[in-house]
Design a protein around this motif. Structure first.
Motif, PDB file in Angstrom:
ATOM      1  N   UNK A  19       0.829  -1.212   0.000  1.00 49.40           N
ATOM      2  CA  UNK A  19       0.000   0.000   0.000  1.00 49.40           C
ATOM      3  C   UNK A  19       0.862   1.260   0.000  1.00 49.40           C
ATOM      4  N   UNK A  20       0.652   2.108  -0.983  1.00 47.98           N
ATOM      5  CA  UNK A  20       1.283   3.427  -0.992  1.00 47.98           C
ATOM      6  C   UNK A  20       0.148   4.448  -0.995  1.00 47.98           C
ATOM      7  N   UNK A  21       0.093   5.339   0.006  1.00 45.64           N
ATOM      8  CA  UNK A  21      -0.992   6.316   0.021  1.00 45.64           C
ATOM      9  C   UNK A  21      -0.908   7.230  -1.196  1.00 45.64           C
ATOM     10  N   UNK A  22      -2.052   7.648  -1.741  1.00 48.12           N
ATOM     11  CA  UNK A  22      -2.020   8.505  -2.925  1.00 48.12           C
ATOM     12  C   UNK A  22      -1.301   9.817  -2.627  1.00 48.12           C
ATOM     13  N   UNK A  23      -0.600  10.336  -3.640  1.00 50.68           N
ATOM     14  CA  UNK A  23       0.147  11.584  -3.452  1.00 50.68           C
ATOM     15  C   UNK A  23      -0.824  12.733  -3.241  1.00 50.68           C
ATOM     16  N   UNK A  24      -0.684  13.430  -2.123  1.00 53.07           N
ATOM     17  CA  UNK A  24      -1.463  14.627  -1.895  1.00 53.07           C
ATOM     18  C   UNK A  24      -0.506  15.694  -1.434  1.00 53.07           C
ATOM     19  N   UNK A  25      -1.075  16.877  -1.238  1.00 55.43           N
ATOM     20  CA  UNK A  25      -0.222  17.974  -0.845  1.00 55.43           C
ATOM     21  C   UNK A  25       0.019  17.916   0.665  1.00 55.43           C
ATOM     22  N   UNK A  26       0.901  17.005   1.070  1.00 53.35           N
ATOM     23  CA  UNK A  26       1.132  16.768   2.486  1.00 53.35           C
ATOM     24  C   UNK A  26       2.610  16.921   2.791  1.00 53.35           C
ATOM     25  N   UNK A 306      -2.371   5.191  18.765  1.00 55.07           N
ATOM     26  CA  UNK A 306      -1.528   5.607  17.647  1.00 55.07           C
ATOM     27  C   UNK A 306      -2.364   5.946  16.412  1.00 55.07           C
ATOM     28  N   UNK A 307      -3.472   5.228  16.225  1.00 55.63           N
ATOM     29  CA  UNK A 307      -4.344   5.525  15.076  1.00 55.63           C
ATOM     30  C   UNK A 307      -4.869   6.958  15.165  1.00 55.63           C
ATOM     31  N   UNK A 308      -5.218   7.357  16.382  1.00 60.15           N
ATOM     32  CA  UNK A 308      -5.747   8.712  16.554  1.00 60.15           C
ATOM     33  C   UNK A 308      -4.682   9.779  16.324  1.00 60.15           C
ATOM     34  N   UNK A 309      -3.467   9.516  16.805  1.00 56.93           N
ATOM     35  CA  UNK A 309      -2.389  10.486  16.567  1.00 56.93           C
ATOM     36  C   UNK A 309      -2.078  10.566  15.073  1.00 56.93           C
ATOM     37  N   UNK A 310      -2.075   9.415  14.415  1.00 57.77           N
ATOM     38  CA  UNK A 310      -1.839   9.372  12.967  1.00 57.77           C
ATOM     39  C   UNK A 310      -2.885  10.219  12.239  1.00 57.77           C
ATOM     40  N   UNK A 311      -4.143  10.053  12.619  1.00 61.42           N
ATOM     41  CA  UNK A 311      -5.236  10.800  11.980  1.00 61.42           C
ATOM     42  C   UNK A 311      -5.139  12.298  12.297  1.00 61.42           C
ATOM     43  N   UNK A 312      -4.753  12.601  13.528  1.00 59.27           N
ATOM     44  CA  UNK A 312      -4.602  14.009  13.932  1.00 59.27           C
ATOM     45  C   UNK A 312      -3.510  14.687  13.091  1.00 59.27           C
ATOM     46  N   UNK A 313      -2.380  14.001  12.924  1.00 61.91           N
ATOM     47  CA  UNK A 313      -1.280  14.567  12.127  1.00 61.91           C
ATOM     48  C   UNK A 313      -1.730  14.766  10.678  1.00 61.91           C
ATOM     49  N   UNK A 314      -2.444  13.774  10.159  1.00 65.39           N
ATOM     50  CA  UNK A 314      -2.925  13.850   8.776  1.00 65.39           C
ATOM     51  C   UNK A 314      -3.856  15.049   8.607  1.00 65.39           C
ATOM     52  N   UNK A 315      -4.673  15.254   9.593  1.00 66.36           N
ATOM     53  CA  UNK A 315      -5.580  16.387   9.597  1.00 66.36           C
ATOM     54  C   UNK A 315      -4.817  17.712   9.573  1.00 66.36           C
ATOM     55  N   UNK A 316      -3.618  17.705  10.142  1.00 66.52           N
ATOM     56  CA  UNK A 316      -2.740  18.879  10.105  1.00 66.52           C
ATOM     57  C   UNK A 316      -1.830  18.858   8.874  1.00 66.52           C
ATOM     58  N   UNK A 317      -2.094  17.953   7.939  1.00 63.04           N
ATOM     59  CA  UNK A 317      -1.327  17.930   6.695  1.00 63.04           C
ATOM     60  C   UNK A 317       0.008  17.206   6.783  1.00 63.04           C
ATOM     61  N   UNK A 318       0.181  16.356   7.799  1.00 65.57           N
ATOM     62  CA  UNK A 318       1.458  15.655   7.979  1.00 65.57           C
ATOM     63  C   UNK A 318       1.225  14.148   7.888  1.00 65.57           C
ATOM     64  N   UNK A 342      11.999  22.878   9.412  1.00 69.07           N
ATOM     65  CA  UNK A 342      10.654  23.463   9.405  1.00 69.07           C
ATOM     66  C   UNK A 342       9.590  22.378   9.548  1.00 69.07           C
ATOM     67  N   UNK A 343       9.724  21.315   8.758  1.00 66.08           N
ATOM     68  CA  UNK A 343       8.725  20.248   8.823  1.00 66.08           C
ATOM     69  C   UNK A 343       8.759  19.530  10.170  1.00 66.08           C
ATOM     70  N   UNK A 344       9.962  19.331  10.705  1.00 68.33           N
ATOM     71  CA  UNK A 344      10.054  18.673  12.017  1.00 68.33           C
ATOM     72  C   UNK A 344       9.385  19.529  13.089  1.00 68.33           C
ATOM     73  N   UNK A 345       9.559  20.845  12.973  1.00 67.64           N
ATOM     74  CA  UNK A 345       8.924  21.744  13.942  1.00 67.64           C
ATOM     75  C   UNK A 345       7.409  21.698  13.797  1.00 67.64           C
ATOM     76  N   UNK A 346       6.924  21.656  12.547  1.00 66.36           N
ATOM     77  CA  UNK A 346       5.475  21.559  12.338  1.00 66.36           C
ATOM     78  C   UNK A 346       4.932  20.264  12.939  1.00 66.36           C
ATOM     79  N   UNK A 347       5.729  19.196  12.798  1.00 63.52           N
ATOM     80  CA  UNK A 347       5.341  17.912  13.399  1.00 63.52           C
ATOM     81  C   UNK A 347       5.234  18.044  14.915  1.00 63.52           C
ATOM     82  N   UNK A 348       6.270  18.642  15.529  1.00 68.47           N
ATOM     83  CA  UNK A 348       6.272  18.801  16.993  1.00 68.47           C
ATOM     84  C   UNK A 348       5.094  19.668  17.447  1.00 68.47           C
TER      85      UNK A 348
END
Ligand SMILES: *Cc1c(COP(=O)(O)O)cnc(C)c1O
Length: 356
Positions: A19-26, A306-318, A342-348
């Motif tokens: 499985x490779x997630x579709x390319x989006x602006x993330x 972990x599923x919820x954190x994954x979804x939360x990050x995705x919701x923030x575009x990560x 920059x991206x690591x900071x956005x993740x944090x």
């Protein structure tokens, strides 16, 4: 039963595709890609090289110039042969096809790189996964017992390991090389971030070959892996390589990039610095356990969902990799690729907004 179902090998019908997630602006922190671009002079040089390439012609089947550039850039001696693959995934497949005698077994520590098991299935080989021990190091009593019981034709040891990020203890690796009845592939996909290579020891190990890729060091789009080893092995594997598997653009771009290896080395050093910073910054979240890493990613275990954190990050575009579905020791685990500062900071920042 449909015709496809009645004709397919049952083990293939039972597989799900990788499985490779579709390319989006993330912000992509899921696939161990190097986040940095080439400097503009290098880009201009590439653009002028492309203009001179003959895409109407088949590529150099021997990839002679590319192999020379790899030998030079990576310090690979003449005592070794090189085999090139369309990514090291293809090299895993070539080796498996070569060794897939009826009943033959692939053995690898787990959690490990998922393609070892998938390719065992593709090639009709048995697969044995041996759980890692404390700190994700090799569990030697378990490895000895499994090697004795299954007599694997092929063992894969990823150093550093994916998804755990650690380097295995080298005396344990040496013992496995000693007791293995078959071929051992040392997979150094993350070598550019590890400060360690098995290469100087390779000539002492007639039953080992060393596999690398340019993917994680910044050239994932080229699809180029390489195998270093004694001619007696590689000469046989070469027979299974499809002609022209390394295309014209990949050959030219890799040659150019390897001539500018200092740029890639500096990017890898930057990623290592950012990895240490990110791992230090993650310590403020007492509900996250982050594992030390010798690669360009960090494994996290969440005290929570972990599923919820994954979804939360995705919701923030990560986008990060959610491993919790694999279960076992990977329950509650995410794998994050080290990005730009920059991206690591956005993740944090995004993690800080999450309520576990
Ligand atoms: C990513 C990876 C590979 C495959 O890389 P390619 O892009 O196919 O060259 C091989 N081994 C490990 C452990 C990896 O993580």
């Amino acid at each position: 039963m449909s015709r496809a179902e009645s004709l397919l090998r049952p083990e293939i019908a039972a597989l799900s595709a990788y499985h490779v997630p579709p390319k989006r602006d993330l912000i992509k922190l899921d696939a161990m890609e190097n986040p940095y671009d080439w400097p503009s002079e290098m880009m201009y040089e590439w653009q002028s090289r492309v203009a001179g390439l003959a895409v109407n012609r088949y590529p150099d089947a021997a990839s002679g110039e590319l192999k020379d550039a790899l030998r030079e850039a990576m310090g690979i001696g003449d005592e070794y042969s090189l085999l090139l693959g369309n990514g090291s995934d293809e090299i895993i497949q070539i080796i498996a096809m070569a060794l897939a005698r009826p009943g033959a077994t692939i053995l690898a520590p787990e959690p490990g790189f998922v393609m070892y098991q998938m390719i065992a299935t593709f090639t009709g080989m048995n697969y044995v996964g041996v759980p890692l021990g404390d700190n994700f190091d090799l569990d030697m009593p378990a490895m000895r017992a499994a090697i004795e019981a299954h007599q694997p034709a092929l063992i894969f040891l990823a150093c550093p390991n994916n998804p755990t990020g650690n380097l295995f203890d080298q005396s344990a690796v040496a013992e496995i090389l000693d007791i293995a009845p078959g071929l051992v592939v040392i997979d150094e996909a993350y070598q550019p971030f590890a400060n360690y290579t098995f290469l100087p020891k390779l000539s002492d190990c007639p039953n080992a070959v060393l596999m690398r890729t340019v993917s994680k060091m910044g050239l994932a789009g080229l699809r180029l892996g390489y195998l270093i080893g004694a001619p007696c092995w590689l000469h046989q594997f070469e027979k299974l390589r499809l002609p022209y598997n390394i295309n014209v653009l990949t050959q030219a771009a890799a040659v150019l990039a390897l001539r500018h290896k200092a740029v890639l080395d500096e990017q890898a050093a930057q990623i290592c610095r950012a990895r240490e910073q990110l791992n230090a910054d993650l310590q403020i979240f007492e509900w996250i356990h982050s594992y030390p890493s010798a690669a360009n990613f960090i494994l996290l275990r969440i005290d929570g969902d972990a599923d919820q954190l994954h979804a939360h990050l995705l919701n923030d575009g990560i986008l990060v990799k959610n491993l919790s579905g694999a279960g076992g020791v990977l329950s509650h685990c995410l794998r994050i690729t080290v990005g730009t500062d920059t991206h690591n900071q956005q993740l944090l920042d995004s993690i800080a907004r999450f309520r576990p």
